[in-house]
Design an enzyme around this catalytic site. Structure first.
Site, PDB file in Angstrom:
ATOM      1  N   ASP A  52      16.385  -0.065  39.458  1.00  0.00           N
ATOM      2  CA  ASP A  52      16.407   1.146  38.636  1.00  0.00           C
ATOM      3  C   ASP A  52      15.574   0.910  37.374  1.00  0.00           C
ATOM      4  O   ASP A  52      15.847  -0.022  36.618  1.00  0.00           O
ATOM      5  CB  ASP A  52      17.857   1.456  38.242  1.00  0.00           C
ATOM      6  CG  ASP A  52      17.963   2.741  37.436  1.00  0.00           C
ATOM      7  OD1 ASP A  52      18.056   3.814  38.046  1.00  0.00           O
ATOM      8  OD2 ASP A  52      17.929   2.668  36.184  1.00  0.00           O
ATOM      9  N   TYR A  57      11.819   3.069  29.548  1.00  0.00           N
ATOM     10  CA  TYR A  57      12.263   1.692  29.291  1.00  0.00           C
ATOM     11  C   TYR A  57      11.079   0.761  29.021  1.00  0.00           C
ATOM     12  O   TYR A  57      11.285  -0.367  28.568  1.00  0.00           O
ATOM     13  CB  TYR A  57      13.028   1.093  30.487  1.00  0.00           C
ATOM     14  CG  TYR A  57      14.274   1.812  30.923  1.00  0.00           C
ATOM     15  CD1 TYR A  57      14.894   2.772  30.122  1.00  0.00           C
ATOM     16  CD2 TYR A  57      14.846   1.531  32.158  1.00  0.00           C
ATOM     17  CE1 TYR A  57      16.026   3.420  30.549  1.00  0.00           C
ATOM     18  CE2 TYR A  57      15.992   2.175  32.587  1.00  0.00           C
ATOM     19  CZ  TYR A  57      16.573   3.129  31.781  1.00  0.00           C
ATOM     20  OH  TYR A  57      17.700   3.767  32.222  1.00  0.00           O
ATOM     21  N   LYS A  82      12.237   7.376  36.176  1.00  0.00           N
ATOM     22  CA  LYS A  82      12.708   8.614  35.526  1.00  0.00           C
ATOM     23  C   LYS A  82      11.664   9.225  34.608  1.00  0.00           C
ATOM     24  O   LYS A  82      10.901   8.498  33.960  1.00  0.00           O
ATOM     25  CB  LYS A  82      13.978   8.323  34.705  1.00  0.00           C
ATOM     26  CG  LYS A  82      14.995   7.468  35.450  1.00  0.00           C
ATOM     27  CD  LYS A  82      16.286   7.265  34.693  1.00  0.00           C
ATOM     28  CE  LYS A  82      17.146   6.197  35.355  1.00  0.00           C
ATOM     29  NZ  LYS A  82      16.867   4.824  34.962  1.00  0.00           N
ATOM     30  N   HIS A 113      15.377  12.276  33.356  1.00  0.00           N
ATOM     31  CA  HIS A 113      16.249  11.325  32.647  1.00  0.00           C
ATOM     32  C   HIS A 113      17.332  12.020  31.822  1.00  0.00           C
ATOM     33  O   HIS A 113      18.477  11.587  31.780  1.00  0.00           O
ATOM     34  CB  HIS A 113      15.367  10.441  31.751  1.00  0.00           C
ATOM     35  CG  HIS A 113      15.932   9.096  31.451  1.00  0.00           C
ATOM     36  ND1 HIS A 113      15.147   7.999  31.228  1.00  0.00           N
ATOM     37  CD2 HIS A 113      17.212   8.669  31.324  1.00  0.00           C
ATOM     38  CE1 HIS A 113      15.918   6.949  30.980  1.00  0.00           C
ATOM     39  NE2 HIS A 113      17.175   7.332  31.026  1.00  0.00           N
TER      40      HIS A 113
HETATM   41  N1  NAP Z   1      20.170   7.206  33.087  1.00  0.00           N
HETATM   42  C1  NAP Z   1      20.464   6.734  31.903  1.00  0.00           C
HETATM   43  O1  NAP Z   1      20.454   7.457  30.877  1.00  0.00           O
HETATM   44  C2  NAP Z   1      20.840   5.276  31.760  1.00  0.00           C
HETATM   45  C3  NAP Z   1      21.504   4.837  30.598  1.00  0.00           C
HETATM   46  C4  NAP Z   1      21.866   3.493  30.512  1.00  0.00           C
HETATM   47  C5  NAP Z   1      21.563   2.607  31.553  1.00  0.00           C
HETATM   48  N2  NAP Z   1      20.879   3.056  32.656  1.00  0.00           N
HETATM   49  C6  NAP Z   1      20.514   2.118  33.763  1.00  0.00           C
HETATM   50  O2  NAP Z   1      21.659   1.389  34.145  1.00  0.00           O
HETATM   51  C7  NAP Z   1      21.422  -0.008  34.016  1.00  0.00           C
HETATM   52  C8  NAP Z   1      22.697  -0.722  33.679  1.00  0.00           C
HETATM   53  O3  NAP Z   1      23.248  -0.204  32.503  1.00  0.00           O
HETATM   54  P1  NAP Z   1      23.987  -1.073  31.420  1.00  0.00           P
HETATM   55  O4  NAP Z   1      23.169  -2.276  31.113  1.00  0.00           O
HETATM   56  O5  NAP Z   1      24.355  -0.163  30.333  1.00  0.00           O
HETATM   57  O6  NAP Z   1      25.309  -1.502  32.215  1.00  0.00           O
HETATM   58  P2  NAP Z   1      26.136  -2.733  32.702  1.00  0.00           P
HETATM   59  O7  NAP Z   1      25.523  -3.325  33.905  1.00  0.00           O
HETATM   60  O8  NAP Z   1      27.501  -2.189  32.827  1.00  0.00           O
HETATM   61  O9  NAP Z   1      26.107  -3.787  31.511  1.00  0.00           O
HETATM   62  C9  NAP Z   1      25.114  -4.741  31.365  1.00  0.00           C
HETATM   63  C10 NAP Z   1      25.671  -5.876  30.510  1.00  0.00           C
HETATM   64  O10 NAP Z   1      26.680  -6.570  31.259  1.00  0.00           O
HETATM   65  C11 NAP Z   1      26.346  -7.952  31.360  1.00  0.00           C
HETATM   66  N3  NAP Z   1      26.756  -8.402  32.700  1.00  0.00           N
HETATM   67  C12 NAP Z   1      26.193  -8.087  33.876  1.00  0.00           C
HETATM   68  N4  NAP Z   1      26.854  -8.666  34.896  1.00  0.00           N
HETATM   69  C13 NAP Z   1      27.885  -9.350  34.337  1.00  0.00           C
HETATM   70  C14 NAP Z   1      28.928 -10.157  34.868  1.00  0.00           C
HETATM   71  N5  NAP Z   1      29.034 -10.340  36.185  1.00  0.00           N
HETATM   72  N6  NAP Z   1      29.820 -10.682  33.995  1.00  0.00           N
HETATM   73  C15 NAP Z   1      29.704 -10.495  32.659  1.00  0.00           C
HETATM   74  N7  NAP Z   1      28.724  -9.757  32.105  1.00  0.00           N
HETATM   75  C16 NAP Z   1      27.824  -9.180  32.935  1.00  0.00           C
HETATM   76  C17 NAP Z   1      24.852  -8.030  31.152  1.00  0.00           C
HETATM   77  O11 NAP Z   1      24.459  -9.267  30.611  1.00  0.00           O
HETATM   78  P3  NAP Z   1      23.419 -10.246  31.392  1.00  0.00           P
HETATM   79  O12 NAP Z   1      22.167  -9.436  31.646  1.00  0.00           O
HETATM   80  O13 NAP Z   1      23.194 -11.353  30.416  1.00  0.00           O
HETATM   81  O14 NAP Z   1      24.081 -10.695  32.649  1.00  0.00           O
HETATM   82  C18 NAP Z   1      24.623  -6.901  30.135  1.00  0.00           C
HETATM   83  O15 NAP Z   1      24.906  -7.338  28.838  1.00  0.00           O
HETATM   84  C19 NAP Z   1      20.298  -0.113  32.976  1.00  0.00           C
HETATM   85  O16 NAP Z   1      19.607  -1.341  33.011  1.00  0.00           O
HETATM   86  C20 NAP Z   1      19.455   1.078  33.366  1.00  0.00           C
HETATM   87  O17 NAP Z   1      18.650   0.725  34.479  1.00  0.00           O
HETATM   88  C21 NAP Z   1      20.550   4.372  32.781  1.00  0.00           C
END
Ligand code: NAP
Length: 300
Positions: A52, A57, A82, A113
């Site tokens: 994704d 980004y 997006k 988006h």
């Molecule tokens: N459409 C939108 O408006 C929108 C908005 C926000 C996000 N997104 C998309 O969704 C993706 C994910 O979103 P997010 O980063 O907010 O969510 P997330 O995956 O819930 O959180 C990511 C965080 O969790 C940590 N993490 C991941 N796996 C882990 C595990 N097994 N144990 C402990 N910590 C863990 C990561 O650190 P590490 O990397 O150090 O493991 C990072 O700090 C984004 O990268 C983007 O592609 C879309």
């Protein structure tokens, strides 16, 4: 039936979308966006087949390079990107820019988006533009879909209120709605609405970060199964048949996020009870605005 990590789900356009994507958001600081190439590569090696990204980004180039270096065939990797909220008046050009950045000749899933159309002032301040509606933007997205350069098209951050407006004039129903969704924001009404309309719901910020990972209910279930809280939260999503976009830049955690058990009905009920409608990723600023729009405009 709960999803299994290796499952794919059929989209209304007829294509299959793997139910777990690795995210690729990275901050615009230092080398962070370039480093996305290395950790997208480890994700692909670990078995992820859905990545994704978004033009906004600044990581499309890194994702494209990783897909090429992985040696995988283009058709074996599902790429979501997006349309930025700053590009609503140049949809076709923005889409072509994404193709160029990624170095591909089609996108698997192209999302609007955000529903709002904004301009960025020179100092980075957001200014909402009133000229263009998301209904007009969607008509441009439909042209891309008809041109077959996107195999599926959808939206992100759309509420029931805004989907209702969109669906009144849409010729193509969005295949996907990607929204913030985790145990503290279970989005049950929106999930049911999307299901009824044939729109696949996809969870971003699926973990709810450390706030949800540290919840005692999650922790207790994790300890019982000797897995991590993140694995329990992601397993909860799969039980509810929700497509997820967790992000990890760490190879070990990337593998962890693909290694998910099937929870019991009772465990799922305990996690369901944590819902409190709390946004953790995209929440209103001190003026009550999320990227320029009020909660009422967003329908949140
Ligand atoms: N459409 C939108 O408006 C929108 C908005 C926000 C996000 N997104 C998309 O969704 C993706 C994910 O979103 P997010 O980063 O907010 O969510 P997330 O995956 O819930 O959180 C990511 C965080 O969790 C940590 N993490 C991941 N796996 C882990 C595990 N097994 N144990 C402990 N910590 C863990 C990561 O650190 P590490 O990397 O150090 O493991 C990072 O700090 C984004 O990268 C983007 O592609 C879309």
């Amino acid at each position: 039936m709960p999803f299994l990590p290796t499952d794919s789900v059929a989209l209304s356009s007829g294509i299959q979308m793997p139910v777990i994507a690795n995210g690729s958001w990275a901050p615009p600081t230092g080398n962070a966006r370039a480093e996305v190439k290395d950790w997208t590569l480890t994700a692909l090696k670990a078995g992820y087949r859905h990545i994704d990204t978004a033009l906004g980004y600044g990581t499309e180039k890194s994702v494209g390079l990783a897909v090429k270096e992985s040696g995988l065939k283009r058709e074996d990797v599902f790429i979501t990107t997006k349309l930025p909220y700053t590009d609503h008046s140049r949809v076709q050009d923005s889409f072509n820019e994404s193709l160029t950045n990624l170095g591909v000749d089609y996108i698997d899933l192209y999302l609007v988006h955000w529903p709002q159309c904004v301009d960025l002032e020179a100092d980075g301040t957001i200014k909402v533009t009133s000229g263009l509606t998301f209904v007009e933007v969607w008509a441009e997205i439909e042209k891309i879909y008809e041109g077959k350069k996107a195999k599926a098209v959808g939206v992100s951050n759309f509420s029931i209120k805004n989907l209702e407006i969109l669906l009144k004039s849409a010729k193509v129903v969005p295949a996907v709605n990607q929204v913030e969704l985790h145990p503290y924001l279970a989005q049950n009404e929106l999930r049911q609405y999307c299901k009824d309309k044939g729109i696949v719901i996809e969870a971003y910020t699926p973990s709810g970060y450390s706030k949800v990972r540290n919840d005692p209910v999650i922790d207790k279930i994790a300890q019982k199964h000797k897995v991590t809280p993140n694995q329990i939260i992601l397993a909860w999503h799969l039980f509810r048949e929700t497509v997820i976009v967790p992000k990890s830049a760490n190879e070990e955690r990337q593998r962890e996020n693909l290694n998910l058990l099937v929870l019991s009905d009772e465990e799922v009920e305990q996690i369901d009870a944590l819902d409190r409608g709390e946004r953790i990723c995209n929440k209103p600023n001190e003026h009550g605005l999320v990227w320029g729009w009020t909660m009422e405009q967003l329908g949140w």
